[in-house]
Design a protein around this motif. Sequence first.
Motif, PDB file in Angstrom:
ATOM      1  N   GLU A  26       0.797  -1.221   0.000  1.00 43.11           N
ATOM      2  CA  GLU A  26       0.000   0.000   0.000  1.00 43.11           C
ATOM      3  C   GLU A  26       0.833   1.276   0.000  1.00 43.11           C
ATOM      4  N   THR A  28       2.565   4.345  -1.187  1.00 40.58           N
ATOM      5  CA  THR A  28       2.399   5.104  -2.420  1.00 40.58           C
ATOM      6  C   THR A  28       3.730   5.513  -3.035  1.00 40.58           C
ATOM      7  N   PRO A  30       6.936   5.008  -4.993  1.00 37.92           N
ATOM      8  CA  PRO A  30       7.138   3.974  -6.018  1.00 37.92           C
ATOM      9  C   PRO A  30       8.490   3.273  -6.006  1.00 37.92           C
ATOM     10  N   ASP A  59      -0.355  -5.359 -10.738  1.00 38.76           N
ATOM     11  CA  ASP A  59      -0.935  -4.040 -10.478  1.00 38.76           C
ATOM     12  C   ASP A  59      -0.191  -2.995 -11.300  1.00 38.76           C
ATOM     13  N   GLU A  60      -0.842  -2.413 -12.290  1.00 36.01           N
ATOM     14  CA  GLU A  60      -0.213  -1.435 -13.176  1.00 36.01           C
ATOM     15  C   GLU A  60       0.208  -0.164 -12.439  1.00 36.01           C
ATOM     16  N   ASN A  61      -0.386   0.077 -11.280  1.00 37.19           N
ATOM     17  CA  ASN A  61      -0.073   1.288 -10.519  1.00 37.19           C
ATOM     18  C   ASN A  61       0.962   1.044  -9.424  1.00 37.19           C
ATOM     19  N   ASN A  62       1.464  -0.169  -9.345  1.00 37.69           N
ATOM     20  CA  ASN A  62       2.455  -0.495  -8.327  1.00 37.69           C
ATOM     21  C   ASN A  62       3.785  -0.790  -9.009  1.00 37.69           C
ATOM     22  N   PHE A  63       4.810  -0.012  -8.654  1.00 33.49           N
ATOM     23  CA  PHE A  63       6.116  -0.149  -9.305  1.00 33.49           C
ATOM     24  C   PHE A  63       7.154  -0.791  -8.382  1.00 33.49           C
ATOM     25  N   HIS A  64       6.696  -1.430  -7.323  1.00 28.53           N
ATOM     26  CA  HIS A  64       7.609  -2.084  -6.401  1.00 28.53           C
ATOM     27  C   HIS A  64       8.189  -3.360  -7.028  1.00 28.53           C
TER      28      HIS A  64
END
Length: 257
Positions: A26, A28, A30, A59-64
């Motif tokens: 979770e 935010t 990146p 998850d396209e919004n998660n760059f971990h």
Amino acid sequence: MIRFSIITVCYNAAACLPHTLDSVMEQTYPYVEHVIIDGCSTDGSIGILEKYREQVESDENNFHDVHIVSEPDRGLYDAMNKGLAKAQGDYVLFLNAGDAFPSPGTLDMVVSSIADGEILPAVIYGDTDIVDGNYQFLCHRRLSPPEELTWRSFLHGMVVCHQAFYARTDIARSIPYDMTYRYSADVDWCINVMKEAGRQGLSLRYCHAVVANYLKEGQSTIHHRASLVERFHVMRKHYGLLPTVVMHLWFVIRSII
């Protein structure tokens, strides 16, 4: 941009592992790699970890980035050393099974404590809250971080919780955990990191915020007596016998009054 290497060490921790993983996912911020060192769990932890990696990668919004190692180890600090060896970020922090970030914006807040263009502090540190087995707030940690932290500060106790101690990876990786200690190598390691920071003339930065939720029943809590004995030896090594004895007498008096 600053990159964080979050190291999670676990063994048969399926009951509390999801809480830790969710708190990392979770975030935010990146620029994160999550290095997970599992000691060949047999309780379903591996399935939880694989599902977590799949969720992050899909998850396209998660760059971990998530890296999972599952193999036998020689205990907690051996696993932590394995995590240090694999860390590639600018800062390393330990968030073991059951521990968690207090909010999705924790890492963003930590980064905001560093000015653009400045030499990266050797350590960024913050406050800690204690949570129970249901991850409900119990209290603020009794020992509070000082405004000006030095390696001598730990003579008064571990004033910064291990989970709230973000160390520069280049320094942290050069100082492995001393495996002759079973419960208090983290105290020794933090002091050694701060000593090295002093030798290099690097700052220690207080970010004035809660940066970790600590699960009450950790190994040092369960093995409280053995942990205290080890901490005495750690403090004697760094501060000398007389200051350590005097300070422990004060600890006893403080617990009574």
